[in-house]
Design a protein around this motif. Structure first.
Motif, mmCIF file in Angstrom:
data_model
loop_
_atom_site.group_PDB
_atom_site.id
_atom_site.type_symbol
_atom_site.label_atom_id
_atom_site.label_comp_id
_atom_site.label_asym_id
_atom_site.label_seq_id
_atom_site.Cartn_x
_atom_site.Cartn_y
_atom_site.Cartn_z
ATOM 1 N N SER A 74 0.817 -1.331 -0.068
ATOM 2 C CA SER A 74 -0.025 -0.150 0.074
ATOM 3 C C SER A 74 0.810 1.208 -0.056
ATOM 4 N N PHE A 75 1.989 1.280 0.823
ATOM 5 C CA PHE A 75 2.777 2.480 0.963
ATOM 6 C C PHE A 75 3.662 2.502 -0.553
ATOM 7 N N ILE A 76 4.026 1.888 -0.929
ATOM 8 C CA ILE A 76 4.522 1.704 -2.526
ATOM 9 C C ILE A 76 3.684 2.370 -3.488
ATOM 10 N N GLY A 77 2.604 1.564 -3.491
ATOM 11 C CA GLY A 77 1.208 2.059 -4.368
ATOM 12 C C GLY A 77 1.101 3.708 -4.176
ATOM 13 N N CYS A 78 1.067 3.933 -3.002
ATOM 14 C CA CYS A 78 0.787 5.466 -2.773
ATOM 15 C C CYS A 78 1.999 6.288 -3.414
ATOM 16 N N LEU A 79 3.341 6.011 -3.342
ATOM 17 C CA LEU A 79 4.536 6.561 -3.538
ATOM 18 C C LEU A 79 4.390 6.616 -5.048
ATOM 19 N N THR A 80 4.290 5.621 -5.716
ATOM 20 C CA THR A 80 4.112 5.536 -7.129
ATOM 21 C C THR A 80 3.184 6.192 -7.842
ATOM 22 N N ALA A 81 1.965 6.420 -7.102
ATOM 23 C CA ALA A 81 0.851 7.207 -7.758
ATOM 24 C C ALA A 81 0.939 8.643 -7.492
ATOM 25 N N GLU A 82 1.430 9.143 -6.452
ATOM 26 C CA GLU A 82 1.656 10.459 -6.250
ATOM 27 C C GLU A 82 2.639 11.145 -7.205
ATOM 28 N N ASN A 83 3.803 10.427 -7.487
ATOM 29 C CA ASN A 83 4.777 10.751 -8.192
ATOM 30 C C ASN A 83 5.475 9.705 -9.228
ATOM 31 N N ILE A 84 4.911 9.585 -10.474
ATOM 32 C CA ILE A 84 5.217 8.645 -11.273
ATOM 33 C C ILE A 84 6.589 8.752 -11.824
ATOM 34 N N GLN A 85 7.360 9.799 -11.238
ATOM 35 C CA GLN A 85 9.018 9.991 -11.398
ATOM 36 C C GLN A 85 9.885 9.243 -10.477
ATOM 37 N N ASP A 86 9.001 8.898 -9.364
ATOM 38 C CA ASP A 86 9.739 8.461 -8.133
ATOM 39 C C ASP A 86 10.763 7.196 -8.697
ATOM 40 N N LYS A 87 12.031 7.484 -8.902
ATOM 41 C CA LYS A 87 12.698 5.981 -9.479
ATOM 42 C C LYS A 87 12.795 5.100 -8.210
ATOM 43 N N GLN A 88 13.027 5.684 -6.851
ATOM 44 C CA GLN A 88 13.357 4.910 -5.737
ATOM 45 C C GLN A 88 12.039 3.912 -5.443
ATOM 46 N N ALA A 89 10.902 4.639 -5.798
ATOM 47 C CA ALA A 89 9.622 3.869 -5.284
ATOM 48 C C ALA A 89 9.410 2.845 -6.544
ATOM 49 N N LYS A 90 9.952 3.073 -7.603
ATOM 50 C CA LYS A 90 9.758 1.883 -8.679
ATOM 51 C C LYS A 90 10.643 0.950 -8.263
ATOM 52 N N LEU A 91 11.700 1.069 -7.566
ATOM 53 C CA LEU A 91 12.812 -0.263 -7.078
ATOM 54 C C LEU A 91 12.045 -0.940 -6.158
ATOM 55 N N PHE A 92 11.320 -0.071 -5.212
ATOM 56 C CA PHE A 92 10.742 -0.954 -4.247
ATOM 57 C C PHE A 92 9.572 -1.878 -4.785
ATOM 58 N N VAL A 93 9.053 -1.535 -5.847
ATOM 59 C CA VAL A 93 8.017 -2.450 -6.457
ATOM 60 C C VAL A 93 8.753 -3.728 -6.696
ATOM 61 N N GLY A 94 9.730 -3.774 -7.276
ATOM 62 C CA GLY A 94 10.350 -5.215 -7.443
ATOM 63 C C GLY A 94 10.718 -5.717 -6.220
ATOM 64 N N LYS A 95 11.026 -5.271 -5.079
ATOM 65 C CA LYS A 95 11.203 -5.829 -3.859
ATOM 66 C C LYS A 95 10.277 -6.473 -3.192
ATOM 67 N N SER A 96 8.994 -5.579 -3.283
ATOM 68 C CA SER A 96 7.781 -6.000 -2.844
ATOM 69 C C SER A 96 7.270 -7.020 -3.537
ATOM 70 N N ASN A 97 7.425 -7.373 -4.778
ATOM 71 C CA ASN A 97 6.980 -8.550 -5.640
ATOM 72 C C ASN A 97 7.887 -9.564 -5.160
ATOM 73 N N SER A 98 9.051 -9.416 -5.193
ATOM 74 C CA SER A 98 9.814 -10.727 -4.621
ATOM 75 C C SER A 98 9.465 -11.180 -3.158
ATOM 76 N N TYR A 99 9.053 -10.300 -2.380
ATOM 77 C CA TYR A 99 8.518 -10.729 -1.166
ATOM 78 C C TYR A 99 7.233 -11.413 -1.079
ATOM 79 N N GLN A 100 6.445 -10.774 -2.047
ATOM 80 C CA GLN A 100 5.092 -11.605 -2.292
ATOM 81 C C GLN A 100 5.350 -13.007 -2.788
ATOM 82 N N ALA A 101 6.228 -13.225 -3.649
ATOM 83 C CA ALA A 101 6.470 -14.229 -4.284
ATOM 84 C C ALA A 101 7.103 -15.368 -3.421
ATOM 85 N N MET A 102 7.873 -14.707 -2.402
ATOM 86 C CA MET A 102 8.506 -15.620 -1.495
ATOM 87 C C MET A 102 7.382 -16.227 -0.512
ATOM 88 N N PHE A 103 6.279 -15.276 -0.120
ATOM 89 C CA PHE A 103 5.325 -15.741 0.887
ATOM 90 C C PHE A 103 4.380 -16.725 0.042
#
Length: 595
Positions: A74-103
């Motif tokens: 949810s937090f990453i979703g908010c970051l990427t929505a409020e600023n589509i140019q936030d590169k760090q937030a985009k990196l978090f998307v991949g990390k979050s997906n890897s956590y979800q895959a592990m879970f």
């Protein structure tokens, strides 16, 4: 005049510092450790010897991981929505997906162990005090697991999905995020985001609407071949997964996810198809009022007067809170908190992603709402809609986190009910005939959206997936499928359709929820039944409503309807009654505009 409520949300109460937050980085590390602990516990457990204490220990870890995964997403979703140019937030998307895959891999292993527990011991487990409250969820997981591949193969799919499935959705988001559209306003050319231009489709000036429509179509046509790739490969991965599991029906997953039967879905669409004709009459009347022979796609959401009232954000807030309080003081207080605590990102600025959403933070027990507010009636409805989502989660916060996984169809029930309250009140409180006609027409637009636009999306997606089984579907063919679906759903009532809608609509490219369409229509009509109950007895409504919401994460929709509304969703009677309520709006509109 100074605004009472801010239109920019506050994310610092969740994790201070945005995408640079050290607190958020630490929270993700904490989740990673818990996932490792869960992996060990599940790996060491033996189905044949699983006892109550071990099961409860695993379930406790599952609870925490589930909660933290959603908080992070949810937090990453908010970051990427409020600023589509936030590169760090985009990196978090991949990390979050890897956590979800592990879970998901761990849970696949756990679910398989649940299927290996002998029936008599399993039934005994479900009656224990610690497990009984979540029996429905565990029983559901056990049943679904029996229909999937062996654990090792499902684990492999979860790994491959990170870069072979979710990545296509991320690619779509990245392409849309880079789209900017030149817009001339008072001799000044501005660069607007897709969301800002989409708001202009509600403009009272037809030339403005046509310009917005043409510019959006040109922008998405320019990138159409890339969107063709994302949609085909995303669908391809999904279909290959289904094929390996032995699933032949593309609706199996969305129906299962929404805890509803094929018969319920078929009955709903059939009832709508058989009762659409009066909405055709409405479309013809609207065309007359706009002074055109036939409506175009960009006229569907147009106000029928050039003097449509602009509603400030503060006015919208006060109206929503006041109308919520008529039915539920608790819901009104929730909305008031959302405005006062700056939980809503509504500022009309470029650099934001298009659309709107509500996302919840189960660990922080807070909500955030995202939209672009431009002051029209549709924006007010969207704001009420998203607050309805937020209230649903607020009510669920007291429950076991494993009982909070309610499906999209019942989620759209709460949001649509909230929207309906505000729309109906606006019509009732109209100051004159013209204002009433305008507000009534805005309300009818939503019926048209749910009965026709959403139906077109459903028809397109169903037909696309059937063709995708046979191979890659070209851009030209996607356009044809989209236009054919729109013509069928709208009964050939429009002069111009939107063949590139498949490219511009985010919902077709979402991996989490397949067929992100029919649940909207379900929620709309299901909320009609709830609204009818609210009008019958306002005094006891809040208790009834909250109890219904409590159950949305722990039973099928058929059982939910039977328990709380005493209706059978597989019988057309319920659906026809809801459609008839919508018809009343059309009849009143036709009468008021007869002259």
């Amino acid at each position: 005049m100074e605004l009472k409520y801010k239109q920019v949300w506050n994310l610092d109460t969740l994790f201070a510092g945005g995408s640079s937050s050290k607190e958020f980085a630490g929270y993700m590390e904490e989740l990673e450790k818990r996932l490792e602990m869960l992996k060990i516990e599940v790996g060491q457990s033996q189905a044949q010897k699983l006892d109550e204490d071990t099961l409860e220990k695993i379930v406790s870890l599952v609870r925490v991981c589930t909660m933290q995964l959603e908080e992070i997403s949810s937090f990453i979703g908010c970051l990427t929505a409020e600023n589509i140019q936030d590169k760090q937030a985009k990196l978090f998307v991949g990390k979050s997906n890897s956590y979800q895959a592990m879970f998901d891999k761990i849970m696949t292993n756990f679910d398989n162990k649940l299927t290996e527990i002998p029936t008599n011991r399993w039934e005994s487990f479900l009656e224990t005090p610690t497990i009984k409250p979540i029996a429905f969820v565990l029983e559901e997981r056990r049943k679904l697991t029996k229909e999937k591949l062996p654990a090792e193969q499902e684990a492999l799919l979860a790994d491959l999905a990170v870069d072979g499935y979710q990545a296509w959705e991320e690619m779509y988001d990245a392409i849309v995020g880079k789209i900017t559209i030149d817009w001339q306003d008072a001799n000044v050319v501005k660069q607007l985001s897709v969301g800002q231009v989409e708001n202009k489709l509600n403009d009272s000036d037809r030339d403005v609407r046509k310009s917005a429509f043409d510019k959006l179509e040109a922008a998405f046509t320019k990138e159409a071949d890339l969107f063709t790739e994302t949609l085909n490969h995303l669908a391809g991965f999904r279909l290959q997964t289904y094929a390996h599991r032995g699933w032949t029906d593309v609706l199996k997953e969305p129906l299962s996810y929404n805890r509803m039967s094929q018969k319920t879905l078929h009955t709903m669409w059939q009832a709508i198809s058989e009762n659409k004709s009066i909405f055709y009459t409405y479309l013809q009347r609207k065309a007359e009022l706009l002074g055109v022979e036939k409506l175009n796609w960009y006229d569907l959401e147009a106000p029928i007067t050039k003097h449509s009232k602009k509603v400030s954000f503060d006015e919208a807030a006060e109206t929503i809170v006041a109308q919520f309080s008529e039915f539920s003081p608790k819901m009104a207080q929730f909305a008031q908190n959302a405005f006062e605590k700056s939980w809503i990102e509504a500022e009309d600025r470029s650099g934001k992603r298009p659309g709107g959403f509500c996302t919840s933070f189960p660990d922080s027990k807070e909500t955030r709402i995202f939209m672009t507010y431009a002051g029209n009636a549709t924006n007010v409805a969207t704001l009420a809609h998203e607050l309805g989502h937020g209230y649903h989660q607020y009510i669920m916060d007291d429950l076991d986190v494993l009982n909070q996984s309610y499906a999209m169809n019942v989620a759209e029930t709460a949001s649509t009910f909230a929207e309906m309250i505000v729309a109906d009140a606006a019509v009732r409180n109209a100051k004159n005939k013209d204002e009433k006609i305008g507000l009534l027409e805005d309300k009818i637009q939503r019926s048209v959206a749910f009965f026709m636009n959403i139906h077109a999306r459903f028809l397109f997606e169903k037909n696309f997936y059937e063709e995708r089984k046979r191979g890659f579907v070209s851009t030209e063919r996607l356009n044809d499928l989209m236009e054919d679906a729109q013509k069928e759903a709208f009964g050939n009532q429009l002069e111009v359709y939107d063949p590139t809608f498949w490219a511009s609509k985010l919902h077709f490219h979402i991996t989490d929820v397949p067929f992100y369409n029919f649940p909207y229509t379900f929620g709309y009509l299901f909320s009609m039944g709830i609204y009818a109950r609210a009008l019958e007895d306002t005094a006891t409504f809040e208790t009834f409503y909250n109890e219904l919401l409590y159950d949305t994460g722990r039973m099928s929709v058929e059982d939910l309807a039977k328990k709380h509304l005493q209706v059978d969703l597989q019988d057309p009677t319920f659906w026809v009654e809801g459609i008839n309520l919508c018809k009343q709006d059309v009849e009143e509109f036709l009468q008021l505009t007869q002259e």
